[in-house]
Scaffold this motif. Structure first.
Motif, PDB file in Angstrom:
ATOM      1  N   PRO A 205       2.807   9.039 -23.437  1.00  0.00           N
ATOM      2  CA  PRO A 205       3.005   7.648 -23.243  1.00  0.00           C
ATOM      3  C   PRO A 205       1.803   6.707 -23.648  1.00  0.00           C
ATOM      4  N   VAL A 206       2.510   5.534 -23.597  1.00  0.00           N
ATOM      5  CA  VAL A 206       2.551   4.451 -23.507  1.00  0.00           C
ATOM      6  C   VAL A 206       2.570   3.346 -23.025  1.00  0.00           C
ATOM      7  N   THR A 207       1.773   2.342 -22.313  1.00  0.00           N
ATOM      8  CA  THR A 207       1.891   0.743 -21.752  1.00  0.00           C
ATOM      9  C   THR A 207       2.492   0.407 -22.151  1.00  0.00           C
ATOM     10  N   VAL A 208       4.297  -0.094 -22.023  1.00  0.00           N
ATOM     11  CA  VAL A 208       4.607  -1.611 -22.291  1.00  0.00           C
ATOM     12  C   VAL A 208       5.117  -3.253 -20.856  1.00  0.00           C
ATOM     13  N   LEU A 209       4.213  -4.058 -21.201  1.00  0.00           N
ATOM     14  CA  LEU A 209       4.484  -4.385 -20.319  1.00  0.00           C
ATOM     15  C   LEU A 209       4.429  -4.448 -18.361  1.00  0.00           C
ATOM     16  N   GLY A 210       3.660  -3.573 -19.100  1.00  0.00           N
ATOM     17  CA  GLY A 210       2.825  -2.499 -17.192  1.00  0.00           C
ATOM     18  C   GLY A 210       3.740  -1.533 -17.323  1.00  0.00           C
ATOM     19  N   ALA A 211       4.635  -1.385 -17.563  1.00  0.00           N
ATOM     20  CA  ALA A 211       5.488   0.227 -17.647  1.00  0.00           C
ATOM     21  C   ALA A 211       5.000   1.215 -18.632  1.00  0.00           C
ATOM     22  N   THR A 212       5.024   2.139 -18.323  1.00  0.00           N
ATOM     23  CA  THR A 212       3.823   3.788 -18.865  1.00  0.00           C
ATOM     24  C   THR A 212       5.318   4.086 -19.105  1.00  0.00           C
ATOM     25  N   LEU A 213       5.649   5.304 -20.482  1.00  0.00           N
ATOM     26  CA  LEU A 213       6.754   5.337 -20.573  1.00  0.00           C
ATOM     27  C   LEU A 213       6.277   6.655 -21.968  1.00  0.00           C
ATOM     28  N   PRO A 214       7.279   7.317 -22.720  1.00  0.00           N
ATOM     29  CA  PRO A 214       7.263   7.994 -23.570  1.00  0.00           C
ATOM     30  C   PRO A 214       7.162   6.832 -24.604  1.00  0.00           C
ATOM     31  N   ARG A 215       6.390   7.356 -26.175  1.00  0.00           N
ATOM     32  CA  ARG A 215       6.562   6.229 -26.676  1.00  0.00           C
ATOM     33  C   ARG A 215       7.450   6.972 -27.618  1.00  0.00           C
TER      34      ARG A 215
END
Length: 675
Positions: A141-151
Motif C-alpha cells: 500500500p501507498v498513500t497518494v493525496l490521502g488515498a491508500t491503494l496498492p502501488r
C-alpha cells in the motif's frame, strides 16, 4: 477520498486500455486494420504465462513444451513474448497482408474471424476454469493525496505511458518510423522509393503485439483470468484510440488511463447513489465515448486511400419458382421424418436465416456494417417475454410489439451511421452491442436475473404453435412448420425488396453516396429506412429464437452471438437471399453444426473451424459460398443454354439463314457476336 481511491484503482484497467489503444493505433496507422482480436491474443499469452509459472508447461496452439521445472518470471516472460511475436506475425501475414487493398467489410470480418478463432483456441487449449498468478509488480500500500491503494496500479500506469512515449518517439523521430507512416499514407510512392510497405507494417504489428502481451502479463495478478477476460476490453480501448483519432499513440494511451479511472469512479458513484443505474453504467461510458468521437470527428478520422469501399455485387433477386418450391417441399417433408436432433438443427437454421436476412439488407444492400444485430434481436426477445408473460398480450400482437421495439432501438443505433461508415461504423455497433448487453440484458429487472425470462408458447385460436410437447415430441413439427413459413415469407420479402425501386436506391447509396445524392436520392433517408427494415427482421428472428428457447437469459443474445451471426452470413454470402439461407445452416446449432457433431465428432471445434473458414472466405471469395457457387454454376448453365438454343435453332430455322445472320452480326458488331 474514497472516490479518488477508486479512480486511482482504475488505473489498472486503464493500463490495459492504454496498451490495447496503443496497439490499435499502431496497426491501423500501418495497415488500415482495426484489429478486434488484440484482447484475445493478449489473453492467450497471459494464460501461457500462468501455466508456465504454475506447471512449467508452455501451451502452444498445437502441442506443448514441458520445461520439466518451474521457470523464473523473467524466463516465462521471454518465452511468452517470443511466442506472441511469432503468433502476431503469422496472423498479419496469413490474415491481413492479403487484404491490404480489400474493402472495409472484408477487413472487418477477417478481424472478427481472428478474434473468434483465437477465443475458440483459448477454450480448446486452456479450458474455461479461472486462473490466478502471483503478483509481479510490488503491491504494498501507498498513500497518494490521502488515498491508500496498492502501488502496483501506479507502476502499471507508468509502464503503459512509457511504452506509449517510446512508440510515439519511434514513429515521429526515427527514420524507420517516418517511413512506416509514409508507406501507410501512400503505398505506391513508398514502393517507388524502394520501401517495402508490408514489411514495415509487419514491424508495427510486432511492436503492438509485444506491448499488449507484456502489459497483459503485468496486469494479470490484479484480475481473474477466464476464457473471455480480455476479449471485449477491446471496446473501451477503441474509444481511447478514437480520442487519439487513430493516429496519436500518446493521446490514445492517456485517454485509456483516464477512461479506466473514470469507469472505476462511476462504480463508486453507483454504490453511493442508489438512484444511478446499477447495471451497465461503467460499460456504457466507452460506448458514449465512441459515439461522441465518431459524431464529432468521424469525417476527420484517417482512412486508407488504397482500399476500395466496394462490396461484393448483389444478385438481381430473380425468383426461380422451381428451385424454391423444391427446397420448401424438401424441408416440409423432412421435418416430420428427421430425428429430433436434426429437426432442431433445421429449426435453428431457419431462425438464423431470418437473422442473416437482416444483415443482407443492412450490409449487403445499404453497405452499413453492423455487429449488433443479435442485440436488437435480444430487445425483441425480452420485450416479447414482458408483454406476453407479464402483460398477457396474445399472439400475434406480442411479437408485433417486440418487433416494433427492436425497430425503434435499431433506428437509434443507426443515427451515427449518417456520419460514418465502414470500419468506424463497425466500431460503433460493436460498442453498442456491449452497452446493450450490460445496460439491458444483464439487468435483473429486465431479464429476470439467474432465473431468466419465460416466454409463453404461441397459440392462435386455441391451436398451439409452440416448440414444446410431450417427452417424445420435441421439437414439435408444428413449430418447425411455423418457422419454415416465417423464413420463406421473409426471404421472399427481401428478394422483392432487391427488385423494388427502394432496393435499387439502397444499392446506389452503397456504391457512392455522392453519386446517389447527385441523382436525387436522399442517402440519409435510405440509410434509416434500411436500418428500420433490418432491425425489424432482426426483431422477427429474435422473437422466433425466444419461442424456440422458451427461457431467456442475457447469454441468449450476447455480443459473441452477434459476431457468430456475422461469421455465418458472410460465409454464406452477405449480399444475397441464398447466402442468408446458407448462412442459417452454418450458424451455431444449425444443420452444419449437427453434422459436425454427428458425423465428424468436431462439435467442440465448431467455432474455430467456422472462424478460420470466415478468414479464408474474406481473402479468397468476398461473395461467400453462395457467390462461389454462382461463379462456378452460372458459366455452365449459360453454356448449356447456348447449346440448347443452338440445337433448337438448327432444328427450326434454315441453316443458310442462320449462317447469314451470324455473318451479318459479326460484321456489324464483333463485340456482340463474341459475347
Amino acid at each position: 477520498m474514497d472516490f479518488l481511491s477508486f479512480v486511482i484503482l482504475g488505473l489498472g484497467s486503464g493500463a490495459i486500455y492504454a496498451a490495447f489503444a496503443t496497439g490499435i493505433v499502431l496497426v491501423h496507422r500501418a495497415s488500415g486494420v482495426i484489429h478486434f482480436g488484440f484482447g484475445a491474443t493478449a489473453l492467450f499469452g497471459v494464460l501461457q504465462y500462468a501455466d508456465l509459472r504454475r506447471h512449467g508447461i508452455l501451451v502452444l496452439p498445437v502441442g506443448h513444451i514441458d520445461l520439466g521445472t518451474e521457470p523464473s518470471v523473467a524466463l516465462c516472460v521471454l518465452l511468452v513474448l517470443a511466442h506472441a511475436l511469432l503468433f502476431t506475425l503469422l496472423i498479419y501475414l496469413l490474415c491481413f497482408a492479403p487484404l491490404h487493398a480489400a474493402p472495409p467489410l472484408a477487413r472487418v470480418v477477417a478481424s472478427v474471424g481472428v478474434m473468434l478463432a483465437v477465443q475458440a483456441l483459448i477454450v480448446a487449449r486452456f479450458g474455461s476454469a479461472p486462473r490466478s498468478v502471483a503478483a509481479i509488480l510490488p503491491n504494498k500500500p501507498v498513500t497518494v493525496l490521502g488515498a491508500t491503494l496498492p502501488r502496483d496500479r501506479l507502476y502499471l500506469a507508468a509502464v503503459a505511458l512509457l511504452f506509449a512515449a517510446a512508440l510515439h518517439l519511434w514513429s515521429t523521430r526515427t527514420r524507420f518510423g517516418k517511413a512506416t507512416r509514409g508507406a501507410a499514407e501512400n503505398e505506391k510512392a513508398a514502393i517507388l522509393l524502394g520501401l517495402r510497405p508490408r514489411w514495415l507494417a509487419a514491424v508495427s504489428w510486432l511492436l503492438a503485439g509485444a506491448v499488449v502481451t507484456v502489459v497483459g502479463i503485468l496486469i494479470a495478478p490484479t484480475t481473474s483470468l477466464e476464457a473471455g477476460s480480455f476479449t471485449l476490453l477491446i471496446v473501451p480501448a477503441l474509444g481511447a484510440a478514437l480520442v487519439g483519432r487513430l493516429s496519436s499513440v500518446a493521446v490514445a494511451a492517456v485517454a485509456g488511463l483516464v477512461l479506466g479511472g473514470l469507469q472505476s469512479g462511476l462504480l463508486y458513484l453507483t454504490r453511493e447513489f442508489s438512484w444511478l443505474p446499477q447495471n451497465g453504467l461503467k460499460q456504457g461510458l466507452p460506448f458514449l465515448l465512441v459515439v461522441l468521437m465518431l459524431m464529432v470527428a468521424g469525417r476527420r478520422l484517417p482512412g486508407r486511400g488504397t482500399a476500395q469501399d466496394r462490396l461484393p455485387p448483389a444478385p438481381a433477386g430473380r425468383l426461380r419458382p422451381v428451385p424454391i418450391a423444391a427446397a420448401v417441399a424438401a424441408a416440409a417433408i423432412g421435418l416430420p421424418l428427421l430425428s429430433s436432433q436434426w429437426r432442431l438443427g433445421m429449426i435453428t437454421s431457419g431462425v438464423a436465416a431470418v437473422l442473416c436476412l437482416s444483415l443482407v439488407v443492412l450490409t449487403g444492400f445499404v453497405g452499413q456494417i453492423s455487429l449488433a444485430q443479435m442485440s436488437l434481436a435480444g430487445v425483441a426477445g425480452f420485450t416479447l417475454s414482458k408483454v406476453t408473460a407479464d402483460g398477457g398480450v396474445p399472439f400475434p400482437v406480442g411479437p408485433l410489439i417486440a418487433v416494433l421495439a427492436a425497430t425503434a432501438l435499431g433506428l437509434l443505433v443507426a443515427v451515427p451511421a449518417l456520419r460514418v461508415r465502414g470500419l468506424h461504423l463497425a466500431v460503433v455497433t460493436l460498442a453498442a452491442a456491449v452497452a446493450i448487453e450490460e445496460f439491458i440484458f444483464k439487468n435483473p429487472k429486465v431479464t429476470g436475473g439467474l432465473s431468466g425470462s419465460t416466454v409463453p408458447q404461441p397459440e392462435i385460436f386455441g391451436f398451439s404453435l409452440g416448440i414444446r410437447g410431450g417427452a417424445e415430441d420435441f421439437p414439435r413439427v408444428t413449430f418447425g412448420y411455423f418457422v419454415l413459413v416465417v423464413t420463406v415469407a421473409t426471404a421472399l420479402a427481401v428478394a422483392a425488396l432487391r427488385r423494388h425501386e427502394l432496393g435499387r436506391r439502397m444499392l446506389a447509396v452503397r456504391g457512392s453516396e455522392r453519386a446517389a445524392a447527385a441523382a436525387g436520392i436522399n442517402a440519409a433517408r435510405v440509410k434509416l429506412t434500411g436500418a428500420a427494415i433490418s432491425s425489424a427482421l432482426a426483431g422477427v428472428g429474435g422473437t422466433l429464437l425466444a419461442y424456440q428457447q422458451g427461457q431467456l437469459s442475457y447469454a441468449s443474445y450476447s455480443t459473441f452471438t452477434s459476431l457468430g451471426l456475422l461469421v455465418a452470413v458472410y460465409l454464406g454470402g452477405i449480399t444475397s437471399v441464398s447466402g442468408a439461407l446458407l448462412g442459417g445452416t452454418l450458424y451455431s446449432g444449425g444443420l452444419v453444426s449437427v453434422a459436425l457433431h454427428e458425423w465428424a465428432g468436431l462439435g467442440d471445434y465448431e467455432t474455430l473451424i467456422l472462424s478460420i473458414g470466415l478468414i479464408i472466405v474474406a481473402i479468397r471469395s468476398p461473395d461467400g459460398l453462395a457467390g462461389l457457387t454462382r461463379q462456378r454454376l452460372t458459366p455452365r448453365l449459360r453454356q448449356l443454354a447456348r447449346r440448347t438454343t443452338t440445337t433448337e435453332s438448327i432444328a427450326v430455322a434454315e441453316p443458310i439463314a442462320v449462317r447469314e445472320s451470324t455473318t451479318t452480326t459479326k460484321e456489324v458488331n464483333p463485340h456482340v457476336a463474341a459475347g
